[in-house]
Design an enzyme around this catalytic site. Structure first.
Site, mmCIF file in Angstrom:
data_model
loop_
_atom_site.group_PDB
_atom_site.id
_atom_site.type_symbol
_atom_site.label_atom_id
_atom_site.label_comp_id
_atom_site.label_asym_id
_atom_site.label_seq_id
_atom_site.Cartn_x
_atom_site.Cartn_y
_atom_site.Cartn_z
ATOM 1 N N HIS A 335 0.839 -1.195 0.000
ATOM 2 C CA HIS A 335 0.000 0.000 0.000
ATOM 3 C C HIS A 335 0.877 1.249 0.000
ATOM 4 O O HIS A 335 1.868 1.331 0.728
ATOM 5 C CB HIS A 335 -0.904 -0.006 1.237
ATOM 6 C CG HIS A 335 -1.889 1.123 1.283
ATOM 7 N ND1 HIS A 335 -2.835 1.325 0.293
ATOM 8 C CD2 HIS A 335 -2.078 2.114 2.199
ATOM 9 C CE1 HIS A 335 -3.562 2.381 0.599
ATOM 10 N NE2 HIS A 335 -3.120 2.883 1.749
ATOM 11 N N ASP A 352 -3.703 9.170 3.268
ATOM 12 C CA ASP A 352 -3.873 7.756 2.970
ATOM 13 C C ASP A 352 -5.208 7.600 2.257
ATOM 14 O O ASP A 352 -6.253 8.009 2.779
ATOM 15 C CB ASP A 352 -3.847 6.933 4.260
ATOM 16 C CG ASP A 352 -3.872 5.437 3.996
ATOM 17 O OD1 ASP A 352 -4.096 5.025 2.851
ATOM 18 O OD2 ASP A 352 -3.670 4.669 4.965
ATOM 19 N N CYS A 403 -4.016 2.734 -5.084
ATOM 20 C CA CYS A 403 -3.410 3.549 -4.022
ATOM 21 C C CYS A 403 -2.216 4.345 -4.544
ATOM 22 O O CYS A 403 -2.030 5.519 -4.193
ATOM 23 C CB CYS A 403 -2.992 2.662 -2.852
ATOM 24 S SG CYS A 403 -1.884 1.303 -3.309
#
Length: 444
Positions: A335, A352, A403
């Site tokens: 991630h 995030d 991501c």
């Protein structure tokens, strides 16, 4: 004459009878000496009959070994003080209720009255009267009381355990209900955050440039680069970073693929070159590559010396404390997230796309900025008053592979001085646009 002689002889015998010889007196210690022989001869002594019947004396007091009336009545050990029996009685009565109870002992009807005033009787310890000898029924009652005490202790411990177990079982449904309420309130809170009005800000005019559609020619160029025949072919090479972009490396920009380090680092180099070409149009920023944070914070912990030479004046031509923003890509296994040192607003940001939080990263960057300013500029910066913000109102990914693309667009829009005006639906376009920019700008 004969009678006189006989009497004289009897008189001498009587004198000899009253006056014993030393040997006879020595034998006197042996109370019964039947058939005792003299040490001088094997014959029995002349006084053997006398030794059998010693002088009459006062009868000696002898212990009674045969059962007697007293021993039959008092066959128990020596009676103990009354205090002992009182303590035993109070110990046995501790677990009884305050109400009066009657206990039947065997076939005898013996009433044991338990009264709350027994504590006052305990104080009467100065009585010296000897206790009466305990009867057999009293001993049986005392043994029964001790058994009752042991039984009561076991029963009380078992009852306490059952009570504790029941209370724990009663709490379980409450805990489950409480957990459900927590989840419900968390979801409700997230919905309220989404529905709450955003703070009033000066409306920013979003330029069309970040969303300019690609032409058909640009799309064909990108699709040809994605084809399998160019997989091992070096399509472009970035001169400053000396990174080769092959068809296989560029394929990470195809739909549903994870971005790799080469594509991310080349794109960050292009953003820096864009700022250099048009400094008035973009903010002054520094873009660390994907390996910086791994060197700064490794398994052994924080290590400024590992990255001290990354930002020398000779390499950069400027100091980090003079930048408006410093971008640090963070790779967390599978991630990508982003950390930002915002010198202009004096805050540390963490972005995030899955709304995660990690204060360890921002603390490490705060320490790095302090060490960097002291090492390169000789300045002591106090970052204790700086804010650490985990940005929540930001575009979030709706799948498990975008991501990296979200992270690049966070950097792109921030470096333009824009808000994050994009969403998940723009990701396919941003993938094609990023591939086109790498192919065109690296070729120039």
């Amino acid at each position: 004459m004969g009678a006189v002689a006989i009497n004289r002889k009897r008189t001498e015998d009587s004198l000899n009878f009253n006056q014993q010889s030393p040997s006879q007196s020595s034998n006197k210690k042996r109370r019964f000496s039947f058939g005792i022989t003299s040490p001088d001869s094997n014959k029995p002594s002349s006084s053997s009959r006398i030794s059998r019947y010693p002088d009459a004396k006062a009868p000696l007091r002898r212990e009674i070994h045969a059962p007697s009336r007293a021993s039959l009545r008092y066959s128990l050990p020596k009676p103990r003080p009354i205090d002992h029996y009182k303590r035993r009685a109070f110990d046995a009565l501790r677990f009884f209720t305050k109400e009066k109870e009657v206990i039947d002992l065997r076939d005898e009807e013996l009433e044991v009255v338990v009264d709350c005033d027994l504590e006052e009787e305990e104080e009467e310890k100065d009585v010296v009267e000897p206790p009466p000898p305990p009867s057999s029924s009293m001993l049986d009652s005392m043994s029964l009381v001790s058994q009752e005490k042991a039984t009561t202790d076991a029963a009380s411990s078992l009852a306490a355990y059952k009570k504790l177990l029941e209370s724990a079982e009663r709490r379980n449904p409450k805990l489950e209900a409480l957990g459900f309420e927590i989840l419900f309130n968390e979801k409700k809170l997230s919905q309220l955050r989404l529905s709450r009005p955003k703070p009033l800000e000066k409306p920013l005019k979003v330029p069309d440039e970040p969303f300019i559609p690609l032409t058909d020619e640009e799309k064909d160029e990108v699709y040809r680069a994605f084809s399998g025949k160019n997989r091992r072919k070096v399509l472009v090479t970035h001169a400053n970073s000396n990174i080769d972009i092959t068809g296989e490396v560029l394929q990470c920009l195809t739909p549903s693929a994870w971005l790799n380090d080469e594509v991310i680092n080349v794109y960050l180099e292009l953003l820096k070159e864009r700022e250099t070409r048009e400094p008035k149009k973009y903010l002054k920023c520094h873009f660390f590559n994907t390996f910086f944070y791994k060197k700064l914070v490794s398994d052994s912990g924080y290590n400024y010396k590992a990255v001290r030479r990354w930002t020398t004046q000779r390499k950069l031509g400027y100091a980090l404390i003079d930048c408006d923003m410093i971008f640090v890509p963070i790779h967390r296994g599978v991630h990508w997230t982003l950390a930002v040192i915002n010198n202009r607003d004096r805050k540390f940001l963490y972005l995030d796309s899955l709304n995660g939080v990690d204060s360890k990263i921002l603390n490490a960057l705060a320490k790095y900025l302090t060490d960097e300013a002291k090492e390169k500029s000789g300045k002591d910066i106090d970052v204790s008053s700086w804010d650490m913000e985990f940005v929540e109102d930001l575009p979030q990914q709706q799948n498990g592979y975008d991501c990296g693309m979200f992270m690049l667009k966070y950097i792109d829009f921030f470096s333009r001085g824009l808000g994050l005006y994009f969403s998940q639906e723009h990701m396919p376009y941003f993938r094609l646009r990023t591939a086109k920019e790498i192919l065109r700008l690296c070729a120039d």
